[in-house]
Design a protein around this motif. Structure first.
Motif, PDB file in Angstrom:
ATOM      1  N   ARG A 152       0.834  -1.199   0.000  1.00  8.80           N
ATOM      2  CA  ARG A 152       0.000   0.000   0.000  1.00  8.80           C
ATOM      3  C   ARG A 152       0.873   1.255   0.000  1.00  8.80           C
ATOM      4  N   TRP A 464     -12.824  -3.864  -7.577  1.00  3.26           N
ATOM      5  CA  TRP A 464     -11.907  -3.207  -6.641  1.00  3.26           C
ATOM      6  C   TRP A 464     -10.618  -2.807  -7.362  1.00  3.26           C
ATOM      7  N   ALA A 469      -7.976  -0.092  -5.636  1.00  3.05           N
ATOM      8  CA  ALA A 469      -8.145  -0.251  -4.190  1.00  3.05           C
ATOM      9  C   ALA A 469      -6.851  -0.026  -3.425  1.00  3.05           C
ATOM     10  N   GLU A 470      -5.695  -0.218  -4.089  1.00  7.54           N
ATOM     11  CA  GLU A 470      -4.425  -0.001  -3.404  1.00  7.54           C
ATOM     12  C   GLU A 470      -4.230   1.452  -2.992  1.00  7.54           C
ATOM     13  N   ILE A 472      -6.851   3.317  -1.779  1.00  6.10           N
ATOM     14  CA  ILE A 472      -7.959   3.670  -0.898  1.00  6.10           C
ATOM     15  C   ILE A 472      -7.542   3.522   0.564  1.00  6.10           C
ATOM     16  N   CYS A 474      -9.915   4.268   3.094  1.00  6.88           N
ATOM     17  CA  CYS A 474     -11.116   4.104   3.903  1.00  6.88           C
ATOM     18  C   CYS A 474     -12.263   3.605   3.026  1.00  6.88           C
ATOM     19  N   ALA A 475     -12.931   2.527   3.455  1.00  5.67           N
ATOM     20  CA  ALA A 475     -14.076   1.986   2.717  1.00  5.67           C
ATOM     21  C   ALA A 475     -15.326   2.097   3.580  1.00  5.67           C
ATOM     22  N   ALA A 492     -12.435  -6.627   1.432  1.00  6.06           N
ATOM     23  CA  ALA A 492     -11.622  -5.412   1.559  1.00  6.06           C
ATOM     24  C   ALA A 492     -10.470  -5.608   2.536  1.00  6.06           C
ATOM     25  N   HIS A 493     -10.738  -6.344   3.608  1.00  3.28           N
ATOM     26  CA  HIS A 493      -9.729  -6.538   4.654  1.00  3.28           C
ATOM     27  C   HIS A 493      -8.669  -7.559   4.248  1.00  3.28           C
ATOM     28  N   ILE A 498      -7.469  -2.833   3.116  1.00  5.42           N
ATOM     29  CA  ILE A 498      -7.949  -1.463   3.349  1.00  5.42           C
ATOM     30  C   ILE A 498      -7.774  -1.131   4.829  1.00  5.42           C
ATOM     31  N   ILE A 501     -12.296   0.371   7.676  1.00  8.71           N
ATOM     32  CA  ILE A 501     -13.520  -0.147   7.059  1.00  8.71           C
ATOM     33  C   ILE A 501     -14.700   0.164   7.971  1.00  8.71           C
TER      34      ILE A 501
END
Length: 627
Positions: A152, A464, A469-470, A472, A474-475, A492-493, A498, A501
């Motif tokens: 990330r 995603w 998504a890399e 992001i 906060c979802a 997501a986790h 992420i 969440i």
């Protein structure tokens, strides 16, 4: 029966059985690598070498050797086409100066410095040494992309790394093609080399652009409505144009594939996400099988003979050449000094370098060129050491240089319909907000308003990836089903890591799913049960008002957790603004003096001085004290 029984013995191994065994090995390695989170390329290489003719000889790669040239070329075509489809052109424009320098300066410096080192250290002939330098300038997107996703990285550095990895494959490959011709002819002038490079680039770009446009038009016509036809048409077109470009100028098809993919992704092609998914799966299969077969074809004794020279060359490329390239490429850029240092420490080589090298070595051996096996051994040593080194030490290097991760203020809102759109607008004052929803009407309105919005299923990892998504931090997940929301939260986790969440939960579902909520470390959005049907209906009927309330210095809400406050029926908090920073409303948010609470509510609640959020009752306080 006789034929089938013979196939059980190694001596009767057929090309079909060899290929199937390679597929099984490659897939097993991929599954294990995903499970234990390390680069699959290491398993592919190890399995190929151990099971190949120079190891246990369980994989009889010699039976498939006549077709290896074809497999490599067709595999490279799909790999580069898929890379063009997934190239982030917006990010490339934002960091074009740095990426342009890296893909132009990098291969040239690597070819001359790396080639000179190979000549003086390993004793390679000059033409072959320069070919070696061109080959090791080719990057490794199959190694870089998993590293970027798992660690990330910040947006600028991740965009530069991924764009460089995809583009430098083609530039380095074209340079290597020219050096191969030099090695074979030995009478090519400097002007001839330059003309050959320009000609290949011109052919590749022209056919790639035209072919991408033509394919986009075909995919949008009534001739290709079924998905099966669309995938077959795309694959056929890619291989067909690869052949056309190569027929005009040898190996120009590599650039054609990248340009074709990049052109297609810019066009409004229906269901292009599924095409990307299909091409991504096919590309991964080809990458893995090619690596196993190429590693099996590697003579381990030759690898051992040139081990120390290869290790020394790897150190020179990593410690001298790469930092020099990055220094020249990042002057005057927006990258920080530490980001430039991290960029200097990341240059793994991957499947494209291995495939092109193996292809060229076959050509050199057919022309009885001496030192061909030395070239193969040296490049493979560079690939193995660089993949192992960069994969193991990338995270440590990030910590040492204190490189920031994905943008913590970026938000992906999943579901919610019109309420999700309103929540995004409230949070979007100081955050970058993206949307992923199945409601095409809402997504269309958000796109017209200038937001990044994707219509798709959040349980499909493909979407995603399309949302990047890399990047992001906060979802916010707020579909109409708590079970559905938690399944998305798990994806997501576990798959996209992420950091934050938030999940909307219906009445009593917080208790029902307490174990899963604790396991995933998610937070309840809105600090109250969320009735999707009610709020969606109110928004659709335009029965909601937008209002702000402030917490005064003497308010009883100061120091109160949001979950303990009494939020009135018909009132939906969407954001809390504190010191010009928007915060997501959730259970553990503690109110402070001066907070601005933005809410959506029924109009009858908007009477002047009417409290919308009340402090805990005396009974709640007594219960908390007793606990």
């Amino acid at each position: 029966m006789a034929a089938s029984s013979l196939a059980m013995f190694p001596d009767a191994m057929t090309p079909t059985s060899t290929f199937i065994i390679a597929v099984v090995i490659a897939t097993t390695a991929q599954v294990l690598a995903n499970r234990y989170r390390f680069p699959p390329i290491l398993l592919w290489l190890t399995a190929g070498m151990v099971l190949g003719p120079f190891g246990l000889h369980a994989l009889h790669v010699e039976t498939i050797e006549p077709a290896l040239h074809t497999l490599i070329e067709l595999g490279l075509a799909i790999i580069l086409f898929e890379g063009g489809l997934n190239l982030n052109l917006k990010a490339l424009r934002e960091n074009g100066w740095v990426v342009g320098n890296l893909v132009l300066i990098g291969p040239i410096l690597t070819m001359f410095i790396g080639g000179s080192a190979a000549h003086f250290i390993a004793g390679m002939d000059w033409p072959l040494a320069l070919l070696f330098g061109a080959l090791v300038s080719v990057g490794g997107p199959t190694v870089i992309l998993p590293i970027v996703r798992q660690m990330r990285l910040g947006r600028n550095i991740s965009h530069v790394l991924t764009a460089e990895a995809m583009l430098i494959d083609v530039i380095g490959a074209i340079l290597a093609i020219v050096m191969l011709q030099v090695a074979l002819t030995l009478d090519m002038s400097a002007s001839g080399i330059a003309q050959d490079i320009l000609y290949k680039v011109a052919v590749g770009v022209a056919i790639g652009l035209a072919g991408g446009r033509l394919l986009g038009w075909l995919l949008g016509s009534h001739w290709a409505k079924d998905f099966e036809i669309r995938t077959v048409l795309t694959l056929t077109s890619a291989w067909g144009l690869f052949l056309v470009a190569d027929s005009i100028s040898e190996q120009a098809g590599l650039l054609t594939m990248l340009m074709m993919g990049a052109t297609l992704q810019r066009m409004e092609v229906h269901d292009i996400q599924r095409l990307k998914h299909f091409k991504g799966s096919l590309s991964m299969l080809l990458i893995s099988v090619l690596f196993v077969l190429l590693a099996a074809n590697m003579d381990l004794s030759v690898l051992y003979d040139y081990l120390w020279q290869g290790l020394l060359l790897c150190v020179i490329l990593a410690v001298v050449v790469r930092p020099m390239i990055v220094l020249l490429s990042t002057l005057g850029s927006r990258l920080s000094f530490n980001e430039s240092l991290f960029l200097a420490g990341m240059a793994p080589r991957g499947v494209v370098a291995a495939a092109i090298t193996s292809l060229f070595v076959l050509i050199l051996q057919q022309n009885n060129y001496p030192q061909a096996e030395m070239l193969l051994a040296m490049v493979y040593i560079i690939i193995i050491v660089s993949v192992l080194g960069y994969s193991l030490f990338a995270s440590r290097l990030k910590e040492i240089l204190q490189i920031e991760g994905g943008d913590e203020r970026s938000v992906l809102i999943i579901g919610g319909g019109q309420i999700g759109a309103e929540l995004g607008r409230a949070l979007g004052e100081d955050r970058e907000v993206r949307f992923l929803d199945l409601n095409s009407e809402v997504i269309g309105g958000l796109k017209r308003s200038g937001y990044s919005a994707i219509c798709g299923n959040a349980l499909d990892p493909l979407y995603w990836e399309i949302c990047h998504a890399e990047e992001i931090g906060c979802a916010l997940i707020m579909t109409g089903s708590s079970d559905h929301n938690l399944l998305i939260a798990r994806l997501a986790h576990e798959q996209f890591h992420i950091p934050e969440i938030y999940v909307a939960l219906q009445e009593e579902d917080e208790v029902k799913h307490a174990s899963m909520i604790h396991q995933l470390q998610v937070r309840r959005l809105f600090a109250k049960p969320y009735n999707y049907t009610y709020w969606h209906d109110q928004a659709y009927r335009k029965r909601l008002a937008y209002e702000s309330r402030y917490i005064e210095p003497d308010s009883l809400l100061i120091g109160v957790r949001m979950t303990d406050a009494r939020i009135q029926h018909g009132v939906q908090p969407v954001a809390v603004v504190r010191e010009d920073m928007t915060l997501v409303p959730h259970d553990d948010l503690i109110f402070s003096a001066g907070d601005e609470i933005k809410v959506l509510m029924r109009p009858e609640r908007s009477q002047e001085n009417q409290a919308l959020i009340l402090p805990p009752s005396s009974r709640q306080i007594e219960q908390q004290t007793s606990q």
